[in-house]
Design an enzyme around this catalytic site. Sequence first.
Site, PDB file in Angstrom:
ATOM      1  N   LYS A  79       0.857  -1.198   0.000  1.00 33.05           N
ATOM      2  CA  LYS A  79       0.000   0.000   0.000  1.00 33.05           C
ATOM      3  C   LYS A  79       0.897   1.253   0.000  1.00 33.05           C
ATOM      4  CE  LYS A  79      -3.531  -2.816   2.101  1.00 33.05           C
ATOM      5  NZ  LYS A  79      -4.732  -2.919   2.906  1.00 33.05           N
ATOM      6  N   HIS A 133      -8.316  -3.228  -6.196  1.00 30.93           N
ATOM      7  CA  HIS A 133      -8.237  -3.329  -4.734  1.00 30.93           C
ATOM      8  C   HIS A 133      -9.357  -2.480  -4.130  1.00 30.93           C
ATOM      9  CE1 HIS A 133      -6.900  -2.971  -0.617  1.00 30.93           C
ATOM     10  NE2 HIS A 133      -6.146  -4.039  -0.837  1.00 30.93           N
ATOM     11  N   GLU A 169      -9.439  -0.512  -1.764  1.00 31.07           N
ATOM     12  CA  GLU A 169      -9.064   0.879  -1.463  1.00 31.07           C
ATOM     13  C   GLU A 169      -9.092   1.736  -2.725  1.00 31.07           C
ATOM     14  OE1 GLU A 169      -5.502  -0.166   0.673  1.00 31.07           O
ATOM     15  OE2 GLU A 169      -6.777  -1.076   2.212  1.00 31.07           O
ATOM     16  N   GLY A 173      -7.268  -4.857   7.272  1.00 28.39           N
ATOM     17  CA  GLY A 173      -6.674  -3.954   8.258  1.00 28.39           C
ATOM     18  C   GLY A 173      -7.446  -3.838   9.563  1.00 28.39           C
TER      19      GLY A 173
END
Length: 243
Positions: free
Chosen positions: A11, A89, A91, A165
């Site tokens: 990331k 992804h 995100e 996360g």
Amino acid sequence: MPRKLAAGNWKMNGLRASLAELKTLEERHDDASVDILICPPATLISACKDMLFDIGGQDCHSATSGAHTGDLSAQMLADAGASHVLTGHSERRTDHGEDNATVAAKSRAAYAADLMAVICIGETLEERESGSTLSVIDTQLAGSVPDAATAQNTVIAYEPVWAIGTGKVPTLDQIGEVHAHIRARLTDRFTDGAEMRILYGGSVKGSNAADIFGVPHVDGALVGGASLKADDFSPIITALEKA
Ligand code: 13P
């Protein structure tokens, strides 16, 4: 069957000093029996290109070149030394509003640049709680995975958004249900869908990796936080080798 895959997604983490972690990892796993992929920030790709591991980008633009300030094409990632790229992804889907059609276009751009696309899918907590997980997965697979996908150019990463996360991990039954469902869809649609690797991602750690790798149709992991340090990622690689 293709080799299992331990993939790390750094990331927006990692400076040149972080390459020391990869050197340590390289020393510990120079004869690994599984594939190892590291997706560092794009700024570190060229510095990683001579490592033993496969190196991937975390995103690419769907176009080859052009007026897209701040973006990187798949061809640029390949030129810098990448062999893989993550597409879709969660995100990216959330922070940048990427929809399934965008993810499919990015994955096609990856193929055109001879990169393997690691196409990410997964449901939100709301979707899980409303019982729509499998239909969300179906929509994402149908819309994000191009018709040109093969086991040679595509890996699917199942990452429940609520597990990323958070330290929350689905039960092994929940992981097994989704992976078996993905496998069935892939074999329905692609002649080599049985060989396409399906990774699990979301709070994978050394302490839960062996259990997760024991679930049918889990062909490896896409690891975020626990891929940043050799001491954390190494036990995950070892667990995959033993699976
Ligand atoms: P964590 O392993 O930090 O939960 O991240 C998973 C992920 O998003 C990998 O792409």
